[in-house]
Scaffold this motif. Sequence first.
Motif, PDB file in Angstrom:
ATOM      1  N   ASP A  71       0.957  -1.243  -0.020  1.00 50.50           N
ATOM      2  CA  ASP A  71      -0.088  -0.059  -0.161  1.00 50.50           C
ATOM      3  C   ASP A  71       0.873   1.201   0.257  1.00 50.50           C
ATOM      4  O   ASP A  71       2.085   1.272   0.014  1.00 50.50           O
ATOM      5  CB  ASP A  71      -1.061   0.020   1.169  1.00 50.50           C
ATOM      6  N   GLU A  72      -0.022   2.468   0.064  1.00 52.58           N
ATOM      7  CA  GLU A  72       0.952   3.557  -0.208  1.00 52.58           C
ATOM      8  C   GLU A  72       1.621   4.010   1.101  1.00 52.58           C
ATOM      9  O   GLU A  72       2.514   4.902   1.024  1.00 52.58           O
ATOM     10  CB  GLU A  72       0.034   4.743  -0.644  1.00 52.58           C
ATOM     11  N   THR A  73       1.388   3.355   2.301  1.00 54.89           N
ATOM     12  CA  THR A  73       2.013   3.621   3.443  1.00 54.89           C
ATOM     13  C   THR A  73       3.436   2.958   3.740  1.00 54.89           C
ATOM     14  O   THR A  73       4.078   3.266   4.612  1.00 54.89           O
ATOM     15  CB  THR A  73       1.093   3.693   4.842  1.00 54.89           C
ATOM     16  N   ALA A  74       3.671   2.001   2.796  1.00 55.84           N
ATOM     17  CA  ALA A  74       4.711   0.995   2.873  1.00 55.84           C
ATOM     18  C   ALA A  74       6.201   1.810   2.814  1.00 55.84           C
ATOM     19  O   ALA A  74       6.253   2.975   2.032  1.00 55.84           O
ATOM     20  CB  ALA A  74       4.948  -0.079   1.979  1.00 55.84           C
ATOM     21  N   ASP A  75       7.225   1.405   3.615  1.00 52.15           N
ATOM     22  CA  ASP A  75       8.405   1.724   2.984  1.00 52.15           C
ATOM     23  C   ASP A  75       8.913   1.141   1.738  1.00 52.15           C
ATOM     24  O   ASP A  75       9.300  -0.016   1.706  1.00 52.15           O
ATOM     25  CB  ASP A  75       9.440   1.070   4.262  1.00 52.15           C
ATOM     26  N   ILE A  76       8.804   1.946   0.974  1.00 55.41           N
ATOM     27  CA  ILE A  76       8.760   1.231  -0.516  1.00 55.41           C
ATOM     28  C   ILE A  76      10.338   0.748  -0.827  1.00 55.41           C
ATOM     29  O   ILE A  76      10.465  -0.426  -1.332  1.00 55.41           O
ATOM     30  CB  ILE A  76       8.515   2.379  -1.667  1.00 55.41           C
ATOM     31  N   ASP A  77      11.475   1.362  -0.426  1.00 60.00           N
ATOM     32  CA  ASP A  77      12.574   0.973  -0.729  1.00 60.00           C
ATOM     33  C   ASP A  77      13.016  -0.412  -0.157  1.00 60.00           C
ATOM     34  O   ASP A  77      13.382  -1.490  -0.389  1.00 60.00           O
ATOM     35  CB  ASP A  77      13.807   1.603  -0.288  1.00 60.00           C
ATOM     36  N   LYS A  78      12.508  -0.654   1.346  1.00 56.59           N
ATOM     37  CA  LYS A  78      12.474  -1.903   2.067  1.00 56.59           C
ATOM     38  C   LYS A  78      11.511  -2.870   1.191  1.00 56.59           C
ATOM     39  O   LYS A  78      12.116  -3.942   1.134  1.00 56.59           O
ATOM     40  CB  LYS A  78      12.263  -1.553   3.304  1.00 56.59           C
ATOM     41  N   ALA A  79      10.549  -2.462   0.984  1.00 56.47           N
ATOM     42  CA  ALA A  79       9.730  -3.394   0.531  1.00 56.47           C
ATOM     43  C   ALA A  79      10.157  -3.920  -0.991  1.00 56.47           C
ATOM     44  O   ALA A  79      10.096  -5.252  -1.137  1.00 56.47           O
ATOM     45  CB  ALA A  79       8.150  -2.908   0.190  1.00 56.47           C
ATOM     46  N   ASP A  86       5.240   2.850  -9.476  1.00 50.23           N
ATOM     47  CA  ASP A  86       6.600   3.104 -10.211  1.00 50.23           C
ATOM     48  C   ASP A  86       7.879   2.994  -9.202  1.00 50.23           C
ATOM     49  O   ASP A  86       8.761   2.504  -9.393  1.00 50.23           O
ATOM     50  CB  ASP A  86       6.554   4.385 -11.020  1.00 50.23           C
ATOM     51  N   ARG A  87       7.643   3.505  -8.211  1.00 51.65           N
ATOM     52  CA  ARG A  87       8.544   3.719  -7.094  1.00 51.65           C
ATOM     53  C   ARG A  87       8.940   2.363  -6.650  1.00 51.65           C
ATOM     54  O   ARG A  87      10.311   1.879  -6.418  1.00 51.65           O
ATOM     55  CB  ARG A  87       8.495   4.537  -5.859  1.00 51.65           C
ATOM     56  N   LEU A  88       8.004   1.494  -6.519  1.00 55.11           N
ATOM     57  CA  LEU A  88       8.347  -0.031  -6.074  1.00 55.11           C
ATOM     58  C   LEU A  88       9.140  -0.740  -7.038  1.00 55.11           C
ATOM     59  O   LEU A  88      10.382  -1.510  -6.981  1.00 55.11           O
ATOM     60  CB  LEU A  88       6.899  -0.693  -5.882  1.00 55.11           C
ATOM     61  N   GLU A 100      14.403  -3.026  -9.123  1.00 56.30           N
ATOM     62  CA  GLU A 100      15.351  -3.119 -10.059  1.00 56.30           C
ATOM     63  C   GLU A 100      16.533  -2.879  -9.520  1.00 56.30           C
ATOM     64  O   GLU A 100      17.725  -3.466  -9.761  1.00 56.30           O
ATOM     65  CB  GLU A 100      15.136  -1.934 -11.344  1.00 56.30           C
ATOM     66  N   LYS A 101      16.607  -1.813  -8.525  1.00 55.25           N
ATOM     67  CA  LYS A 101      17.854  -1.366  -7.815  1.00 55.25           C
ATOM     68  C   LYS A 101      18.460  -2.585  -6.950  1.00 55.25           C
ATOM     69  O   LYS A 101      19.666  -2.782  -6.665  1.00 55.25           O
ATOM     70  CB  LYS A 101      17.758  -0.346  -6.672  1.00 55.25           C
ATOM     71  N   VAL A 138       0.108  -3.676  -6.168  1.00 57.70           N
ATOM     72  CA  VAL A 138       0.527  -2.407  -5.431  1.00 57.70           C
ATOM     73  C   VAL A 138      -0.254  -1.181  -5.692  1.00 57.70           C
ATOM     74  O   VAL A 138      -0.701  -1.281  -7.063  1.00 57.70           O
ATOM     75  CB  VAL A 138       1.824  -2.181  -5.849  1.00 57.70           C
ATOM     76  N   VAL A 139      -0.455  -0.540  -4.777  1.00 55.68           N
ATOM     77  CA  VAL A 139      -1.353   0.784  -5.154  1.00 55.68           C
ATOM     78  C   VAL A 139      -0.867   1.756  -6.301  1.00 55.68           C
ATOM     79  O   VAL A 139       0.424   1.871  -6.012  1.00 55.68           O
ATOM     80  CB  VAL A 139      -1.687   1.379  -3.561  1.00 55.68           C
ATOM     81  N   SER A 140      -1.494   2.246  -6.989  1.00 54.46           N
ATOM     82  CA  SER A 140      -0.881   2.708  -8.289  1.00 54.46           C
ATOM     83  C   SER A 140       0.054   3.808  -7.900  1.00 54.46           C
ATOM     84  O   SER A 140       1.017   4.295  -8.608  1.00 54.46           O
ATOM     85  CB  SER A 140      -1.979   3.354  -9.177  1.00 54.46           C
ATOM     86  N   SER A 141      -0.362   4.710  -7.070  1.00 53.45           N
ATOM     87  CA  SER A 141       0.405   5.847  -6.518  1.00 53.45           C
ATOM     88  C   SER A 141       1.867   5.522  -6.236  1.00 53.45           C
ATOM     89  O   SER A 141       2.754   6.241  -6.411  1.00 53.45           O
ATOM     90  CB  SER A 141      -0.097   6.630  -5.405  1.00 53.45           C
TER      91      SER A 141
END
Length: 479
Positions: A259-267, A297-299, A304-305, A291-294
Motif C-alpha cells: 500500500d501507499e504507506t509502505a517503506d517502498i525501498d525496503k519493500a 513506479d517507485r516500487l 530493479e535496484k 501495489v497501489v498505483s500511486s
Amino acid sequence: MALTQQDILKITEEIVKSLSGALQADAPATPAAAPAAMGCTGRWLCDTAEEAVGNAKAAQQLLADSTLEKRAELIDAMRKAAIENAEHLAKLANEETGYGSVAAKIQKNLLVARRTPGVEDLSTYCQTGDNGIMLIEQAPFGVIGSITPSTNPTSTVINNAISMIAAGNSVVFNPHPAAKKSSQEAMRILNDAILRAGGPATLITTVKEPTLDSGQAIMTHPDVAMLSITGGEAVVSVAMKIGKKCIAAGPGNPPVIVDETADIDKAGKDIVDGASFDNNVLCIAEKEVFVVSSVADRLMAAMEKNGAYRVNGADIDKIVHTVLIPKDGRHVINRKYVGRDAAVILRDSGVSFAGNPRLVIAEVDKNHPFVMTEMLMPVLAIVRVRDIDEAIEESFRAEQNCKHSAMIHSTNVHNMSKAARRMNTTIFVKNAPSFSGLGFGGEGYTTMTIATPTGEGVTSARTFTRLRRCVLYGDFRIS
C-alpha cells in the motif's frame, strides 16, 4: 488447582511406579561414549514398500520401548549430522534437480536442522480433583508414510524425520523420483547418525526406486498409521481419500500487497529477496504483487535496484510462451523452467538483458497467467490497483482460496489487519520477505510441510502425535 511442570512430572512418576512397579528410566543408562544399538537388523533402503514398512515398524517398536531421553539423543545426533552435511546435500539436490541454488539449499538444510522442534515440542496436561487425576499425553501414531517433493528434497527429509521421530514414530519416505538420489542420501546420513547414537537402524526407510505405485503401496499399507504429504494437488487429493489420518501440504499462489504507506525501498528489496530465494521454489514465496498505483513506479524502481530485471510488451509474451503451456483454457508450467535462473529464462525466451538478474518482473493486468499460475520460478507479476481494498480483493482472488501464504508491506495497522482477515492464510508475513514465515530471519520454529488442506498449519513434532488420556480414580489429590 494450578500445577507446576515439576508437580506434573512428580505425579506422573508416581503413577508409573504404582502401575508398573518400576520406571524404565531407572535402569542403568548405556554409556554415552559407546552407545549400544537397539537391535533392529533390517535395511533402510528396501526393494519393496512391504519391506520398507516392515523394517520401519520393527524400529518404531524399539523406539517406543526406549526412554524420552534416548529419543532426544537421537534427535541431537540427527541435527549434528544434517548440519555437517548441509553443503554436501545442497550440492546433490541442485545437481540432481537443477532447481534453485546451492547457497539457498545450504541455508534451508541448516535452518531445518537447527530450528525444527524436537522432543521439547511435546507436552503433558494434568488435572487433579476430588475424584483423582487425569493425564493427557501426546503419543506416537507408529509408522508414518511420507511423500516428499523435488523442490525442497533434502530439507523436507531432514525436517520431517526430526519431527516424526521426536514424536516417537518411524517414517517410510517415498521421495519424488526426480530427487531420489539426494533424498536417499539425506536418509542415509540421518540413519547413520541414529545408529551411531544407539538407535534402531531403520527408523527411516524408503524404496530403492520410488514411483507412483510405491507411493500408493506405502500409503495404503495396513501398518502405516498416518500419512504426511508434501506435494502437488493430485497426490494430496489421492492421499486424503485413503481414509487414514493425513497431514497434507497443498498448493498455494502467495500474493504480496503493497500500500501507499509502505517503506517502498525496503519493500522492493524484501520482495526481490523472497521471490528470488532458491529461484522461487519455496511454496510460500512471493508469486504476484498487487501495489497501489500511486507507489507502483517507485516500487518497481526499488526492485530493479535490488537485482530485478523489468520486461515489457513483446518480451513479456516471449516469456509466457517459454515458461507456460496452454491447457484446457488455462496455463500450466513448463517444468523445464521450474527453479531455473532468471538469466536462463530470459535467454531461452530470446529476451536481451545485461548482467545476472535475480528476478524477472513484469507489469501485467490482474487476469494475466503470471498472476493466476503458481509458477515456481523467478518471474514475478506486478499489478497496479486503485487502493488497499482492491489490492486485498485481487490478492484473495489470485490466491484462489488455497489458504496457504500471503504478504503485505504497510505501516497502516488497520490495513494489515483487514488483509490478514480476508486472506485467512496459514502464513501471513508483514513487512518482510516471504521466507521470514519459515523462521529465516524471523521468530518461531520452522517446517517444510505447511498443512493447509488438512488444517494443521505449520507442522512440528506435536502434529505427528495422537492425544491419549489416562485417568486414575480416587488417588493422587495432593491437597
